[in-house]
Design an enzyme around this catalytic site. Structure first.
Site, PDB file in Angstrom:
ATOM      1  CG  HIS A 273      -1.744  -1.165   1.422  1.00 36.96           C
ATOM      2  ND1 HIS A 273      -2.610  -1.608   0.452  1.00 36.96           N
ATOM      3  CD2 HIS A 273      -1.861  -2.033   2.463  1.00 36.96           C
ATOM      4  CE1 HIS A 273      -3.227  -2.698   0.906  1.00 36.96           C
ATOM      5  NE2 HIS A 273      -2.780  -2.971   2.107  1.00 36.96           N
TER       6      HIS A 273
ATOM      7  CG  HIS B  89      -6.242  -5.860   0.981  1.00 35.73           C
ATOM      8  ND1 HIS B  89      -7.189  -5.127   1.645  1.00 35.73           N
ATOM      9  CD2 HIS B  89      -5.101  -5.741   1.692  1.00 35.73           C
ATOM     10  CE1 HIS B  89      -6.642  -4.597   2.728  1.00 35.73           C
ATOM     11  NE2 HIS B  89      -5.383  -4.944   2.774  1.00 35.73           N
TER      12      HIS B  89
END
Lengths: 218, 331
Positions: free
Chosen positions: B56, B218
């Site tokens: 991320h 995700h």
């Protein structure tokens, strides 16, 4: 030849067999997780069980093998918690930690003792994950497995026969997760789209009981 | 799989080596996979830690520094870090005034941070937690694990980090975190999937003319799949559910258009223009904005929109100096 009691060596053999199954199914578990999760279940479980075996080998080679079942499962549980991450780490870790705490200083377990330890493990999973029947989680394989195990023991089964019954029930519970809509974990974010897929956690749990049944039957 | 990596299993370890080499303001504990400030804040100030799966970036390791986080725990790609990492980070950053754990609402993250808080508590460190849950794509009901923590987490880390820098006590810092967490909403969409290095192939297949609406961070599929549409229609699909969920009128708003990793800035600015026009039409006053890839999902193409209902206190902390690899102004 099946035995009336399960000793430390048999429990380690069980864990070794489980490691073999998750390694063999690394890609499959990850693929199941791709469909409804985040594509890492097989990867994480393999990493965790490899770390568990590094720990067990370290204890054995270091001349301080595990003296009690609690010693063994405390090491296994903490290793799972600290090496797996995700939700599987705390869940499987708590499962083994609670098994160990319940078995305590015992060096062997009879059929009822193993059942009590497994049941405590399940209770730990529920306390940590707050899952209920039908949520499409590992609970859906583990809970029927333990019900079948307890019923077999009540009917006079030895640990191997009870584990065989548990494994069959875990497989059935796993298969029954396919049509379910997930209500826990990342799969729940998919809503209705989570239906039609096997739950990866229930699948690895079924492998755990398959490993137990095969190890105790050997 | 085409990636700039050596070995899929070594991606995080190798990336931490590079982060440590590139960022002199950060220290990296490679064994425990913790990123923390090279110069700790003063004794007596509340410390902030966050953490989550990797993939991320810049969140969270790149958001460590003056005015923001004190430490970040890095998990494997898309996998929560573990309680021992979080406990260690908590001990490293505690300056005697307690530690706030900033947790995104994902089952694994919440369980691991819960275990870490229990461990830190046993070690005598005061810990409070805030769990962000701003994603309106997920119905907030007993039928799900609750809303995911997404883009609002970046805004919260900035605002609450600035508050902690003033020397406010843990209760004050926690109250502000709760206020921010309750006042923001997000919605995301994806044009492509992404490839987790250890998995080696994209998490889902998607056709050239399709998009996923309601994705998280995700690489997972979203709530539903649609035919690709012009940007102004996509903006509408993201803004409508946000506005339907929370009243943003009558207060200044901070608007964040985030890139998921594979979408260039030119498209993010284009999207910001569409989003801002829709918000203004809905009577919302945009006071501050943020555009860029701050919370990514590896190389996924797509965007998320976050709107935060602000006030004078929030704006003051938003404008305060921040010096991190990922966000830097005012200093």
């Amino acid at each position: 030849m099946a035995q009336d009691t399960v000793d430390l060596a048999a429990l380690i053999a069980w864990l070794d067999s489980f490691r073999g199954y998750v390694t063999e199914n690394r890609a499959y578990l990850t693929e199941l997780d791709s469909a409804i999760g985040d594509a890492d279940h097989g990867i994480n479980m393999t990493r965790g069980m490899d770390a568990v075996f590094a720990k067990i080998k370290e204890a054995q080679d270091g001349g301080t093998p595990f003296a009690t079942i609690d010693d063994l499962f405390k090491a296994v549980g903490m290793t799972m918690v600290t090496s797996v991450g995700g939700a599987s780490g705390p869940l499987y870790g708590t499962f083994f930690l609670r098994m160990g705490r319940t078995a305590g200083t015992a060096e062997t377990l009879d059929a009822a003792g193993l059942g009590a330890a497994l049941r405590a493990g399940l209770d730990g999973v529920v306390a940590r994950g707050k899952a209920e029947a039908g949520d499409k989680t590992m609970f859906d394989a583990m809970s029927p497995a333990l019900d079948a195990y307890d019923a077999a023991v009540a009917g006079g089964a030895d640990p191997a026969a009870a584990a065989q019954a548990a494994s069959a029930a875990a497989d059935a519970g796993r298969d029954a997760t396919t049509p379910l809509v997930a209500r826990k974990g990342r799969a729940s974010y998919l809503g209705e789209r989570s239906a039609g897929h096997l739950d990866p956690g229930a699948t690895s749990t079924a492998l755990l009981f398959q490993a137990l049944a095969e190890t105790l039957a050997a | 799989m085409k990636k700039l990596i050596n070995n899929p299993d070594d991606v995080l370890a190798d990336a931490l080596v590079g982060l440590a080499a590139a960022e002199p303001l950060l220290n990296v504990d490679k064994k425990n996979r913790i990123v923390y400030r090279a110069t700790p804040k003063d004794q007596g100030k509340v410390a902030l830690i966050s953490g989550g799966g990797s993939g991320h970036e810049p969140m969270h390791g790149g958001l460590v520094g003056l005015g923001m986080l004190d430490a970040a725990c890095a998990g494997a790609v898309f996998t929560s870090p573990t309680p021992d990492q979080m406990e260690e980070a908590t001990k490293v950053v505690d300056r005697g005034a307690g530690v706030l754990h900033i947790v995104k609402n994902y089952t694994g993250d919440v369980m691991n941070f819960e275990m870490a808080a229990e461990l830190a508590d046993a070690a005598g460190i005061q810990v409070e937690s805030v769990v962000t849950h701003d994603d309106v794509a997920v119905e907030d009901s007993t039928w799900t694990a609750g809303r995911r923590g997404v883009g609002l987490t970046v805004l919260l880390e900035k605002i609450v980090g600035a508050c902690a820098e003033t020397g406010a006590d843990l209760a004050t810092v926690k109250a502000l975190a709760d206020k921010v967490s309750a006042s923001g909403r997000s919605m995301g969409m994806a044009l492509t999937s992404c490839t987790v290095p250890a998995a080696g192939k994209p998490t889902f297949d998607i056709a050239e003319d399709e998009m996923e609406i309601g994705v998280g961070i995700h690489g997972e599929p979203g709530r539903h799949r649609e035919k690709l549409a012009p940007a102004h229609e996509i903006a509408q699909m993201l803004v409508d559910p946000i506005l339907a969920d929370f009243d943003f009128t009558g207060a200044p708003a901070i608007v964040f258009v985030n890139g998921l990793g594979g979408t260039p800035l030119i498209e993010l600015y284009l999207m910001y223009g569409e989003v801002a026009a829709l918000l203004e039409k809905a009577g919302i006053t945009i006071a501050r904005s943020l555009v860029g890839p701050y919370m990514t999902s590896l190389e996924m193409a797509g965007t998320s929109v976050t709107v935060l209902r602000a006030d004078d206190e929030i704006l003051k902390f938003w404008d305060a100096p921040v010096v991190t690899p990922g966000m830097r102004w005012g200093a």
